[in-house]
Design an enzyme around this catalytic site. Structure first.
Site, PDB file in Angstrom:
ATOM      1  N   TRP A  99       0.716  -1.159  -0.326  1.00 56.65           N
ATOM      2  CA  TRP A  99       0.621  -0.213  -0.637  1.00 56.65           C
ATOM      3  C   TRP A  99       0.781   1.362  -0.069  1.00 56.65           C
ATOM      4  CZ3 TRP A  99      -0.554   3.831   4.599  1.00 56.65           C
ATOM      5  CH2 TRP A  99      -1.015   4.945   3.668  1.00 56.65           C
ATOM      6  N   GLU A 116      -2.621  -2.732  -3.070  1.00 60.67           N
ATOM      7  CA  GLU A 116      -3.933  -1.761  -2.583  1.00 60.67           C
ATOM      8  C   GLU A 116      -3.876  -0.163  -2.869  1.00 60.67           C
ATOM      9  OE1 GLU A 116      -3.865  -2.120   2.085  1.00 60.67           O
ATOM     10  OE2 GLU A 116      -5.586  -1.904   2.157  1.00 60.67           O
ATOM     11  N   LYS A 153      -6.376   3.033  -2.927  1.00 62.00           N
ATOM     12  CA  LYS A 153      -7.925   3.348  -1.881  1.00 62.00           C
ATOM     13  C   LYS A 153      -8.845   4.933  -2.900  1.00 62.00           C
ATOM     14  CE  LYS A 153      -6.146   5.752   2.550  1.00 62.00           C
ATOM     15  NZ  LYS A 153      -5.425   5.658   3.789  1.00 62.00           N
ATOM     16  N   ASP A 211     -10.237  -3.130   0.793  1.00 66.44           N
ATOM     17  CA  ASP A 211      -9.838  -2.725   1.997  1.00 66.44           C
ATOM     18  C   ASP A 211     -11.668  -2.453   1.843  1.00 66.44           C
ATOM     19  OD1 ASP A 211     -10.185  -0.929   4.073  1.00 66.44           O
ATOM     20  OD2 ASP A 211      -7.903  -0.810   4.288  1.00 66.44           O
ATOM     21  N   HIS A 217     -11.975   1.557   1.300  1.00 69.14           N
ATOM     22  CA  HIS A 217     -11.189   2.888   0.580  1.00 69.14           C
ATOM     23  C   HIS A 217     -12.356   2.918  -0.686  1.00 69.14           C
ATOM     24  CE1 HIS A 217      -6.820   0.891   2.185  1.00 69.14           C
ATOM     25  NE2 HIS A 217      -7.848   1.630   2.826  1.00 69.14           N
ATOM     26  N   HIS A 238      -9.192  -6.737   2.858  1.00 73.37           N
ATOM     27  CA  HIS A 238      -8.701  -5.988   3.980  1.00 73.37           C
ATOM     28  C   HIS A 238     -10.751  -6.134   4.851  1.00 73.37           C
ATOM     29  CE1 HIS A 238      -4.505  -4.348   4.047  1.00 73.37           C
ATOM     30  NE2 HIS A 238      -4.408  -5.605   3.616  1.00 73.37           N
ATOM     31  N   ASP A 240     -12.619   6.830   5.849  1.00 65.62           N
ATOM     32  CA  ASP A 240     -11.846   5.663   6.197  1.00 65.62           C
ATOM     33  C   ASP A 240     -11.159   5.786   7.921  1.00 65.62           C
ATOM     34  OD1 ASP A 240     -10.281   3.204   5.784  1.00 65.62           O
ATOM     35  OD2 ASP A 240      -8.855   4.287   4.322  1.00 65.62           O
ATOM     36  N   ASP A 271     -11.253   2.826   9.779  1.00 65.78           N
ATOM     37  CA  ASP A 271     -10.314   2.321  10.371  1.00 65.78           C
ATOM     38  C   ASP A 271     -11.054   1.883  12.298  1.00 65.78           C
ATOM     39  OD1 ASP A 271      -8.507   1.079   8.571  1.00 65.78           O
ATOM     40  OD2 ASP A 271      -8.175   3.621   8.818  1.00 65.78           O
ATOM     41  N   ASP A 281      -8.097  -5.085   9.019  1.00 66.48           N
ATOM     42  CA  ASP A 281      -6.939  -3.404   8.985  1.00 66.48           C
ATOM     43  C   ASP A 281      -7.446  -3.031   9.721  1.00 66.48           C
ATOM     44  OD1 ASP A 281      -5.619  -2.413   8.643  1.00 66.48           O
ATOM     45  OD2 ASP A 281      -5.914  -1.938   6.408  1.00 66.48           O
TER      46      ASP A 281
HETATM   47  C1  RNT Z   1      -3.898   2.238   4.628  1.00 68.97           C
HETATM   48  C2  RNT Z   1      -4.340   1.019   3.781  1.00 68.97           C
HETATM   49  C3  RNT Z   1      -2.868  -0.052   4.553  1.00 68.97           C
HETATM   50  C4  RNT Z   1      -3.043   0.158   5.977  1.00 68.97           C
HETATM   51  C5  RNT Z   1      -1.951  -0.906   6.860  1.00 68.97           C
HETATM   52  C6  RNT Z   1      -1.647   0.103   7.789  1.00 68.97           C
HETATM   53  O1  RNT Z   1      -5.225   2.905   3.831  1.00 68.97           O
HETATM   54  O2  RNT Z   1      -5.633  -0.040   4.511  1.00 68.97           O
HETATM   55  O3  RNT Z   1      -3.368  -1.305   4.358  1.00 68.97           O
HETATM   56  O4  RNT Z   1      -3.782   0.241   7.266  1.00 68.97           O
HETATM   57  O5  RNT Z   1      -1.282  -1.113   5.811  1.00 68.97           O
HETATM   58 ZN    ZN Z   2      -5.852  -1.708   4.319  1.00 68.10          ZN
END
Ligand code: RNT
Ligand code: ZN
Length: 422
Positions: free
Chosen positions: A189, A230, A232, A263, A266, A290, A298, A300, A330
């Site tokens: 990423w 990955e 985003k 993810d 994202h 993810h 985003d 998390d 994640d």
């Molecule tokens: C970031 C991505 C990535 C990170 C990790 C820490 O937006 O989601 O996967 O969260 O690599």
């Molecule tokens: Zn991620």
């Protein structure tokens, strides 16, 4: 606290209800237990990494908020926390490590120079536990990432540094795979992007392709090191432009034979990742998922069993694609007990996998095929209230981990004994 007797009685009843719809619960449990979930090490320490912290380093937009006591402060504490987490999770787990969790002792080793030996303590730990490991190059939280550009930078020195890091990560991943006897997913990423509208959206993307191509050209066994990329939508500090967007990586991964990572945080809030799976997998033989929980952005948050996660694994199950996806967590939340955060997120992810496998797909698809849309809708609705909780408790009992909310007392005990002393 459900007793084993109560669990099996409830399970028997549930088994009958599902059987009436043509679903074999024993088979679903077996299958759900065997899907590896890769536990991200970075929930344990709020994505800080183990390098000696330096002044003035931007985080690449990755931000864990909150100050709940008990954050792991070194590799040993992280491993102790992960031991505790693993003891409370049913089924097969893996460990997902980021490069900046290298343990280099008193010596500073920069990202372009890390080797498998710097992860020997993690490897010994995983090997003793009999679990596989995954890896991630860390293209953020470093002085050479402060401009917001790494692999796509217009500065050749910066690009070359990060290319070396990418190559190092692939060699490390291959070494993990060899040592642990299981392929290692190496997820790239790259945070590159700009806060405001750039004058050149083309140059960085062209450079990112070239840099990644150089990284992927390094001779590393692709069966051992399974590279993923990955994309985003935006990040903190890259609100207007992200070099590695979804379209960029979807095409890049497909054209280079790499795994695409999706993810859950994202995309635009109304986009359905569940719907993307059957589109992407016409072209991508395998994808990396993810699991995360974006709240308005985003953010998390800890994964819960919400519609996004449920519908994602329902789609994977309906497509018979469970063996073609890699599953990794994640999220990072520093505002609650971090051990509980892991357990909640990992359990919710496995519950969604189980729920997907418990779907009376054949019945629902038959209704669909027969043009009985009302029946399709009714059965979809029915599947929400089927006694899947009893199947889940049985899965936990089978795996020898506490069912229901019994694990909370283990977390409380660990907090008292270990976390509160940090
Ligand atoms: C970031 C991505 C990535 C990170 C990790 C820490 O937006 O989601 O996967 O969260 O690599
Ligand atoms: Zn991620």
């Amino acid at each position: 606290m459900p007793s084993n007797k109560a669990i099996s009685a409830a399970y028997k009843a549930a088994q009958t209800s599902y059987a009436e719809l043509g679903v074999d619960t024993d088979a679903a449990i077996e299958r759900a237990l065997n899907v590896p979930i890769s536990l991200h090490c970075w929930q344990a320490d709020d994505v800080r990494g183990l390098e000696t912290p330096k002044e003035g380093i931007a985080g690449g937009g990755i931000l864990s908020t909150g100050s709940y006591p008990g954050r792991a402060r070194n590799g040993d504490e992280m491993r102790a926390d992960l031991d505790q987490v693993l003891s409370l999770l049913p089924g097969k787990q893996r460990l997902n490590l980021h490069a900046f969790y290298a343990e280099t002792g008193a010596k500073f080793v920069d990202r372009d120079a890390i080797t498998p030996e710097h992860f020997s303590r993690w490897l010994d730990w995983a090997s003793a536990k009999g679990i596989g490991m995954d890896f991630n190059p860390t293209y953020f939280a470093h002085e050479k990432a402060n401009t917001g550009f790494t692999l796509s930078s217009d500065d050749k020195g910066i690009r070359d540094f990060w290319i070396s890091h990418g190559i190092a990560s692939r060699k490390i991943a291959a070494a993990f795979a060899k040592r642990l006897g299981s392929p290692c997913v190496n997820n790239h990423w790259i945070p590159d992007g700009t806060k405001d509208s750039p004058a050149d959206r083309w140059g960085p993307r062209a450079r990112l392709v070239k840099s990644l191509d150089t990284i992927m050209a390094a001779k590393v066994d692709r069966k051992q090191c399974v590279d993923a990329v990955e994309g985003k939508l935006f990040g903190i500090g890259s609100e207007d432009y992200v070099v590695g967007s979804q379209e960029f990586y979807s095409s890049y991964a497909q054209s280079r034979g790499l795994v695409l990572c999706c993810d859950l945080g994202h995309y635009h809030p109304t986009e359905s990742v569940a719907d993307k799976v059957s589109a992407l997998m016409q072209f991508h033989p395998r994808i990396l998922l993810h699991t995360s929980r974006p709240i308005r952005w985003d953010s998390d948050h800890v994964v819960i069993l919400d519609d996004a996660v449920r519908s994602l694994f329902l789609e994977v199950a309906r497509g018979g694609a469970i063996d073609n996806v890699f599953v990794a967590l994640d999220f990072f939340d520093a505002s609650i007990n971090r051990i509980a955060a892991y357990v909640i997120g990992a359990r919710a992810t496995r519950q969604a996998i189980l729920l997907g496998l418990l779907d009376p797909t054949a019945r629902i698809q038959a209704a669909d095929k027969g043009g009985r849309g009302h029946e399709r809708l009714a059965l979809n609705e029915l599947s929400k209230s089927l006694p899947w909780g009893a199947v889940w408790d049985q899965l936990c009992a089978k795996s020898g981990v506490p069912a229901g909310a019994d694990w909370l007392s283990n977390v409380a005990g660990y907090e008292k004994k270990v976390l509160s002393k940090r």
